[in-house]
Write an enzyme that holds these catalytic residues in place. Structure first.
Site, short mmCIF file in Angstrom:
data_model
loop_
_atom_site.label_atom_id
_atom_site.label_comp_id
_atom_site.label_asym_id
_atom_site.label_seq_id
_atom_site.Cartn_x
_atom_site.Cartn_y
_atom_site.Cartn_z
N GLY A 139 62.50 -3.44 -21.93
CA GLY A 139 61.96 -4.52 -22.74
C GLY A 139 60.45 -4.38 -22.88
N GLY B 192 56.47 -2.92 -9.41
CA GLY B 192 57.81 -3.34 -9.01
C GLY B 192 57.92 -4.84 -8.82
N HIS C 184 73.72 1.64 0.37
CA HIS C 184 73.83 2.93 1.05
C HIS C 184 75.32 3.22 1.26
CE1 HIS C 184 69.55 2.62 1.52
NE2 HIS C 184 69.72 1.43 2.05
N GLU D 229 62.43 3.92 -5.73
CA GLU D 229 61.33 3.21 -6.39
C GLU D 229 60.33 4.19 -7.00
OE1 GLU D 229 58.40 -0.61 -6.05
OE2 GLU D 229 59.72 -0.14 -4.36
#
Length: 145
Positions: A110, A83, A90, A64
């Site tokens: 976008g 976010g 994993h 992130e």
């Protein structure tokens, strides 16, 4: 042609991250290319679960982090990215003492939503985690447009 709408500065990114989770975990931006960001994190006692391997949640924080940085660099002035959704698969364990290299590339950029693909690789180059991050572009409060 680079995808960035803001000039990428690795030194500035590191300075902003010193007193954040990114700094506390030792995430270091290595490179900003035309359409990717690459970061590294050494795996030590801060990052592992009781079995001595990289905690999955820490992998997600790394994913992130690079995805959010990339998204912010693609936002128009006066806007930022937050976010919306992240997932991670994993694939291989990363032991304490190893390192993880994260590479983030766009799936779609976008006007209001960005989607990023992030791959995490162990020190030996093997793929340890794949992640996808979706961000939303929002106007910064108090920003002049």
């Amino acid at each position: 042609m680079a995808i960035w709408k803001r000039p990428p500065s690795i030194a500035e990114m590191h300075a902003r991250n010193t007193q954040t989770v990114n700094g506390l975990l030792g995430i270091k931006i290595l490179e900003v290319g035309e359409d990717f960001i690459r970061a590294e994190m050494a795996v030590d006692e801060r990052h592992v679960q009781p079995f001595g391997i990289l905690h999955g949640g820490v992998s997600v924080v790394l994913a992130e982090t690079v995805g959010s940085l990339a998204s912010v660099l693609c936002c128009e002035e006066g806007f930022s990215a937050v976010g919306l959704e992240i997932n991670a698969n994993h694939l291989l364990p990363v032991p304490k003492g190893d390192k993880v290299i994260a590479e983030c590339r766009p799936v779609r950029i976008g006007r209001n939503v960005h989607v990023w693909n992030i791959e995490l690789r162990r020190g030996d180059g093997k793929l340890s985690c794949v992640s996808r991050l979706t961000t939303s572009n929002i106007e910064q409060r108090g920003a002049k447009t």
